[in-house]
Design a protein around this motif. Structure first.
Motif, PDB file in Angstrom:
ATOM      1  N   GLU A  95       0.834  -1.182   0.000  1.00  0.00           N
ATOM      2  CA  GLU A  95       0.000   0.000   0.000  1.00  0.00           C
ATOM      3  C   GLU A  95       0.878   1.244   0.000  1.00  0.00           C
ATOM      4  N   GLN A  96       0.316   2.360  -0.420  1.00  0.00           N
ATOM      5  CA  GLN A  96       1.041   3.625  -0.412  1.00  0.00           C
ATOM      6  C   GLN A  96       1.243   4.080   1.026  1.00  0.00           C
ATOM      7  N   ASN A  97       2.379   4.702   1.284  1.00  0.00           N
ATOM      8  CA  ASN A  97       2.636   5.228   2.628  1.00  0.00           C
ATOM      9  C   ASN A  97       1.641   6.346   2.946  1.00  0.00           C
ATOM     10  N   TYR A  98       1.436   6.601   4.217  1.00  0.00           N
ATOM     11  CA  TYR A  98       0.560   7.697   4.622  1.00  0.00           C
ATOM     12  C   TYR A  98       1.121   8.345   5.875  1.00  0.00           C
ATOM     13  N   LYS A 128       0.631  -5.826   3.595  1.00  0.00           N
ATOM     14  CA  LYS A 128      -0.251  -6.985   3.770  1.00  0.00           C
ATOM     15  C   LYS A 128       0.440  -8.201   3.167  1.00  0.00           C
ATOM     16  N   LEU A 129       0.640  -9.223   3.978  1.00  0.00           N
ATOM     17  CA  LEU A 129       1.284 -10.459   3.517  1.00  0.00           C
ATOM     18  C   LEU A 129       0.257 -11.582   3.455  1.00  0.00           C
ATOM     19  N   PRO A 130       0.089 -12.214   2.295  1.00  0.00           N
ATOM     20  CA  PRO A 130      -0.848 -13.329   2.209  1.00  0.00           C
ATOM     21  C   PRO A 130      -0.325 -14.595   2.884  1.00  0.00           C
ATOM     22  N   GLN A 131       1.005 -14.683   3.018  1.00  0.00           N
ATOM     23  CA  GLN A 131       1.611 -15.850   3.672  1.00  0.00           C
ATOM     24  C   GLN A 131       2.899 -15.427   4.356  1.00  0.00           C
ATOM     25  N   THR A 132       3.348 -16.237   5.295  1.00  0.00           N
ATOM     26  CA  THR A 132       4.597 -15.962   5.992  1.00  0.00           C
ATOM     27  C   THR A 132       5.741 -15.969   4.983  1.00  0.00           C
ATOM     28  N   VAL A 148      -1.170  -8.291   8.332  1.00  0.00           N
ATOM     29  CA  VAL A 148      -0.866  -6.881   8.088  1.00  0.00           C
ATOM     30  C   VAL A 148       0.100  -6.395   9.157  1.00  0.00           C
ATOM     31  N   PHE A 149       1.110  -5.638   8.724  1.00  0.00           N
ATOM     32  CA  PHE A 149       1.971  -4.961   9.688  1.00  0.00           C
ATOM     33  C   PHE A 149       2.296  -3.576   9.164  1.00  0.00           C
ATOM     34  N   GLU A 150       2.651  -2.686  10.070  1.00  0.00           N
ATOM     35  CA  GLU A 150       2.989  -1.316   9.711  1.00  0.00           C
ATOM     36  C   GLU A 150       4.390  -0.996  10.187  1.00  0.00           C
ATOM     37  N   VAL A 151       5.078  -0.187   9.374  1.00  0.00           N
ATOM     38  CA  VAL A 151       6.431   0.252   9.701  1.00  0.00           C
ATOM     39  C   VAL A 151       6.441   1.773   9.651  1.00  0.00           C
TER      40      VAL A 151
END
Length: 82
Positions: A1-4, A17-21, A48-51
């Motif tokens: 996704e685009q950063n915000y 967003k990761l569909p698999q490990t 989903v994770f955010e950085v």
């Protein structure tokens, strides 16, 4: 996704967003192709994770972030305005 937010000053969030490990790398580059930072370089679980990226010590300008996970690679632009 685009950063915000984008443009940002001085911090922005990149949501993935990761569909698999998978092993994930998330790097930041300047417009000359020089790597500025590595934000992620590890195995991440599916979901989903955010950085958060703090560019407080960087000059205003356009930067690229590149995400790689397994066979997937994506690069997007982000704009730092101080």
């Amino acid at each position: 996704e685009q950063n915000y937010p984008n443009p940002f000053n001085p911090t922005t969030t990149i949501r993935v967003k990761l569909p698999q490990t998978n092993h994930v790398t998330l790097n930041i580059y300047n417009m000359m192709g020089q790597k500025i930072a590595t934000l992620v370089d590890q195995v991440k679980q599916a979901g989903v994770f955010e950085v958060r990226f703090d560019a407080g010590d960087l000059p205003s300008g356009t930067y690229i972030y590149s995400i790689s996970a397994g066979n997937f690679t994506s690069a997007k632009k982000m704009l730092l305005i101080k």
